[in-house]
Write a protein that holds these residues in place. Sequence first.
Motif, PDB file in Angstrom:
ATOM      1  N   VAL A  81      36.683  33.551  42.980  1.00 18.97           N
ATOM      2  CA  VAL A  81      37.496  34.778  43.121  1.00 18.97           C
ATOM      3  C   VAL A  81      38.394  34.249  41.875  1.00 18.97           C
ATOM      4  O   VAL A  81      38.961  33.402  42.707  1.00 18.97           O
ATOM      5  CB  VAL A  81      38.234  35.644  44.659  1.00 18.97           C
ATOM      6  N   ASP A  82      39.209  34.629  41.125  1.00 18.59           N
ATOM      7  CA  ASP A  82      39.177  34.390  39.840  1.00 18.59           C
ATOM      8  C   ASP A  82      40.944  34.527  40.487  1.00 18.59           C
ATOM      9  O   ASP A  82      41.418  36.118  40.270  1.00 18.59           O
ATOM     10  CB  ASP A  82      39.314  34.851  38.928  1.00 18.59           C
ATOM     11  N   LEU A  83      41.496  34.125  41.161  1.00 18.15           N
ATOM     12  CA  LEU A  83      43.354  34.650  41.376  1.00 18.15           C
ATOM     13  C   LEU A  83      44.016  34.841  40.258  1.00 18.15           C
ATOM     14  O   LEU A  83      44.823  36.010  40.753  1.00 18.15           O
ATOM     15  CB  LEU A  83      43.368  33.459  42.964  1.00 18.15           C
ATOM     16  N   SER A  84      43.612  34.151  39.567  1.00 20.15           N
ATOM     17  CA  SER A  84      44.669  34.645  38.246  1.00 20.15           C
ATOM     18  C   SER A  84      44.654  35.784  37.729  1.00 20.15           C
ATOM     19  O   SER A  84      45.287  36.930  37.026  1.00 20.15           O
ATOM     20  CB  SER A  84      44.211  33.616  36.521  1.00 20.15           C
ATOM     21  N   LYS A  85      43.893  37.100  37.879  1.00 19.39           N
ATOM     22  CA  LYS A  85      43.591  38.308  37.887  1.00 19.39           C
ATOM     23  C   LYS A  85      43.822  38.713  38.749  1.00 19.39           C
ATOM     24  O   LYS A  85      44.071  40.499  38.587  1.00 19.39           O
ATOM     25  CB  LYS A  85      41.725  37.994  37.451  1.00 19.39           C
ATOM     26  N   ILE A  86      44.076  38.921  39.140  1.00 16.41           N
ATOM     27  CA  ILE A  86      45.323  39.504  40.398  1.00 16.41           C
ATOM     28  C   ILE A  86      46.240  40.160  40.809  1.00 16.41           C
ATOM     29  O   ILE A  86      47.149  38.596  40.583  1.00 16.41           O
ATOM     30  CB  ILE A  86      44.801  38.865  42.114  1.00 16.41           C
ATOM     31  N   THR A  87      46.539  41.001  40.540  1.00 18.17           N
ATOM     32  CA  THR A  87      48.223  41.938  40.418  1.00 18.17           C
ATOM     33  C   THR A  87      48.822  41.958  41.735  1.00 18.17           C
ATOM     34  O   THR A  87      49.788  42.917  41.870  1.00 18.17           O
ATOM     35  CB  THR A  87      48.458  42.197  39.174  1.00 18.17           C
ATOM     36  N   LYS A  88      48.329  42.281  42.344  1.00 21.84           N
ATOM     37  CA  LYS A  88      47.955  43.390  43.609  1.00 21.84           C
ATOM     38  C   LYS A  88      46.955  43.346  44.253  1.00 21.84           C
ATOM     39  O   LYS A  88      46.533  42.514  44.485  1.00 21.84           O
ATOM     40  CB  LYS A  88      48.057  44.604  43.458  1.00 21.84           C
ATOM     41  N   SER A  89      47.386  43.873  45.732  1.00 18.55           N
ATOM     42  CA  SER A  89      46.417  44.199  46.968  1.00 18.55           C
ATOM     43  C   SER A  89      45.045  44.690  46.692  1.00 18.55           C
ATOM     44  O   SER A  89      45.041  45.790  46.350  1.00 18.55           O
ATOM     45  CB  SER A  89      47.096  44.239  48.917  1.00 18.55           C
ATOM     46  N   THR A  90      44.136  43.763  46.532  1.00 19.15           N
ATOM     47  CA  THR A  90      43.074  44.386  46.542  1.00 19.15           C
ATOM     48  C   THR A  90      41.420  44.069  47.142  1.00 19.15           C
ATOM     49  O   THR A  90      41.639  43.400  47.999  1.00 19.15           O
ATOM     50  CB  THR A  90      42.556  44.453  44.740  1.00 19.15           C
ATOM     51  N   THR A  91      40.544  44.492  46.680  1.00 22.56           N
ATOM     52  CA  THR A  91      39.168  44.221  47.499  1.00 22.56           C
ATOM     53  C   THR A  91      38.209  44.032  46.466  1.00 22.56           C
ATOM     54  O   THR A  91      37.773  45.033  45.381  1.00 22.56           O
ATOM     55  CB  THR A  91      38.608  45.168  48.562  1.00 22.56           C
ATOM     56  N   VAL A  92      37.724  43.713  46.431  1.00 20.32           N
ATOM     57  CA  VAL A  92      36.440  42.628  44.679  1.00 20.32           C
ATOM     58  C   VAL A  92      35.084  42.261  46.006  1.00 20.32           C
ATOM     59  O   VAL A  92      35.484  41.999  46.938  1.00 20.32           O
ATOM     60  CB  VAL A  92      37.078  41.547  44.404  1.00 20.32           C
ATOM     61  N   GLU A  93      34.304  42.595  45.456  1.00 19.44           N
ATOM     62  CA  GLU A  93      32.599  42.061  45.357  1.00 19.44           C
ATOM     63  C   GLU A  93      32.344  40.294  44.926  1.00 19.44           C
ATOM     64  O   GLU A  93      33.441  40.062  43.665  1.00 19.44           O
ATOM     65  CB  GLU A  93      31.483  43.153  45.535  1.00 19.44           C
ATOM     66  N   ALA A  94      31.635  39.749  46.265  1.00 24.90           N
ATOM     67  CA  ALA A  94      31.645  38.117  45.448  1.00 24.90           C
ATOM     68  C   ALA A  94      30.126  37.944  46.440  1.00 24.90           C
ATOM     69  O   ALA A  94      29.581  37.828  46.906  1.00 24.90           O
ATOM     70  CB  ALA A  94      32.802  37.002  45.998  1.00 24.90           C
ATOM     71  N   LYS A  95      29.565  37.152  45.298  1.00 18.54           N
ATOM     72  CA  LYS A  95      28.207  36.851  46.408  1.00 18.54           C
ATOM     73  C   LYS A  95      28.311  35.557  46.656  1.00 18.54           C
ATOM     74  O   LYS A  95      28.905  34.643  46.880  1.00 18.54           O
ATOM     75  CB  LYS A  95      26.979  36.685  44.711  1.00 18.54           C
ATOM     76  N   VAL A  96      27.262  35.499  48.360  1.00 16.58           N
ATOM     77  CA  VAL A  96      27.523  34.295  48.534  1.00 16.58           C
ATOM     78  C   VAL A  96      26.304  33.652  48.219  1.00 16.58           C
ATOM     79  O   VAL A  96      25.349  33.497  47.823  1.00 16.58           O
ATOM     80  CB  VAL A  96      27.073  35.056  50.042  1.00 16.58           C
ATOM     81  N   ILE A  97      26.970  32.067  48.265  1.00 15.73           N
ATOM     82  CA  ILE A  97      26.081  31.265  47.629  1.00 15.73           C
ATOM     83  C   ILE A  97      24.709  30.137  48.944  1.00 15.73           C
ATOM     84  O   ILE A  97      25.571  29.849  49.380  1.00 15.73           O
ATOM     85  CB  ILE A  97      26.756  30.495  46.839  1.00 15.73           C
ATOM     86  N   ILE A  98      24.090  30.943  48.724  1.00 17.44           N
ATOM     87  CA  ILE A  98      22.487  30.449  49.859  1.00 17.44           C
ATOM     88  C   ILE A  98      22.470  29.402  49.270  1.00 17.44           C
ATOM     89  O   ILE A  98      21.824  29.195  48.399  1.00 17.44           O
ATOM     90  CB  ILE A  98      21.368  31.565  49.776  1.00 17.44           C
ATOM     91  N   PRO A  99      22.270  28.438  49.741  1.00 14.67           N
ATOM     92  CA  PRO A  99      22.050  27.126  49.196  1.00 14.67           C
ATOM     93  C   PRO A  99      19.960  27.016  49.760  1.00 14.67           C
ATOM     94  O   PRO A  99      19.466  27.786  50.105  1.00 14.67           O
ATOM     95  CB  PRO A  99      22.298  25.578  50.463  1.00 14.67           C
TER      96      PRO A  99
END
Length: 431
Positions: free
Chosen positions: A275-293
Motif C-alpha cells: 500500500v503506497d503511503l505517499s498517496k494517502i492524504t487522509k484517513s481512508t480505506t483501500v483494497e489490497a490483495k493478499v499474497i498467497i505463497p
Amino acid sequence: MDKERKEQLIIKICCVIAAFALWLFITGTENPLTAYKIKNVPVTMLNSDVLTKSNLVLVSGQDLTTSLNIKGANTSILLAMKASDFTVVADLGAYALKSGEYKIPIEIKKSPDNINVVNSDGLFITIQLDELTKKKLPINVNVSGKPKEGFYASKPELSSDYATVSGGSKVISEVKKIVIDENIQGLESNTSKEYKLKAVDESGKEIKDVVVSPAYINVKTLVKKTKSVEVTVKTAGSLDAKYTLGSIKAVPDTVDITGSLAELDNLKYLNTEEVDLSKITKSTTVEAKVIIPKGLNLVGGDAMVKVQVNLSSPNASSGAATTEKVDKTVQKDLSLDIKYNNLGETYLATLDSSKTSISVSGLESVINNLDLNNFSAKVDLTGLTEGKQSVKVIVSMPKGVTLVSHNPDKIGVTITKKQTEVPVSNDNKSK
C-alpha cells in the motif's frame, strides 16, 4: 297312534338320507362349475423393440393389467388362484405405431389346467405411447455437512460432468436437473465414492420414470488441513511529513489457508500487496490483495481485503510543512512464557511447551518502548479433567499493539490427579 308317528319319522329320515345321497352323486359326477374373478393380472408386451425403432416409449404410470373371469369345479381351487398363475401377452409387432392411445388385443398364453377362462375372447388393453425424448444436462452436486474442524473439503471432482436423461416427451419436459447428494460431515481425509444420479424437477423432487445414463458416477473429494493466518499490511513509500500514521490494519485480519502440514507449520503470517503511503492524504480505506505463497490455497472467498488507514491530526496548521519524523508502522518478534490458570484444586498440569513466539506490529514509537511485563500468554484450563488436552494459547497485549502471529497457538496439556496423602496414626508409628 304312536305307531303312525314312528312310521312318519322313519319316512322323514329316509328322505333326508336320500337327498344327501343325491347331492353326493351330483357333486361327484356332474361337477357343477363355480365362477370367480382374478384381478390385476399383468400383461406382458411382446416385440416392444418396435417402440424403440419408432422412437416411442410407453407412458409411465399406466395400469398394464387385466381381469380374468374363470370357472372351475372346485371352489377351494378357484380361491387359491393367483394372478401369477396366468401368462397374458399383447403383441405390439403387428402395428404401425405412433404417439397416442391404442387398444391392443391380449392373449392368454398359459393358465392352470383345471379351470376355464370365460372371457378369453375379446380381451383388450389400452396403452398410451409418447415420443422418446433425450436431454443432456450437467451434473450438480448437493453437498451437505461440514468436514472435521480444522479441515477443508475441495470442490468434488466428478468422473463425468454431464449425463443424458431419456423418456417420454412429457415427463422429460419436467426434468430440470441431474443431481447427486454428497454428505461430507466429519471428513478428515480424501474420499472416492460411487453415487447414483437422480433426475429432479424444479422443486428438487425426484422423477423416477426416466432413464439416466450413466446411472452412477465416481465422486472424489480432496480434504486438506487448514490454518487461520494473520494478515499484515505491507507498505511502501512514506506519508507526507505533515501527517502521522495512527493505525493501519486489514479487514478481515485473518484468512483460512489450506495446504500441506509442513507448509502450514512454517507459515506465520501473510502479507498484502504494498500500500503506497505517499498517496494517502487522509484517513481512508483501500483494497489490497493478499499474497498467497505457491502451494497454498485460500479457503473460500477471494484474496482481496480492505485496508483501513487512519491518520492522526496534522503536525502543522494551515498546511505548513514540517520536518517532524513520520511515525511508521513496524513489526517486532517477542518470546513469552506460557502459564495456565483455572485448574481444579485436585489436579496437576504439565504443559508440552513453556514458551510461545509472537510477532506484533504498531507505531514505531510504541514498538520501540514495549515492556514485556505488559504481555501475557495463558491457557485456560476451566473444566478440564484428567488426560491429554489441546488448549488454545491466549495472548494479551497493551493498547496500540496488534498481534500478527504466534507459534504455537495451541499446546498440549497433560492433566493428572493429585495423590491423596494418607495420615499415619500413632499406632502405625510405634510399629
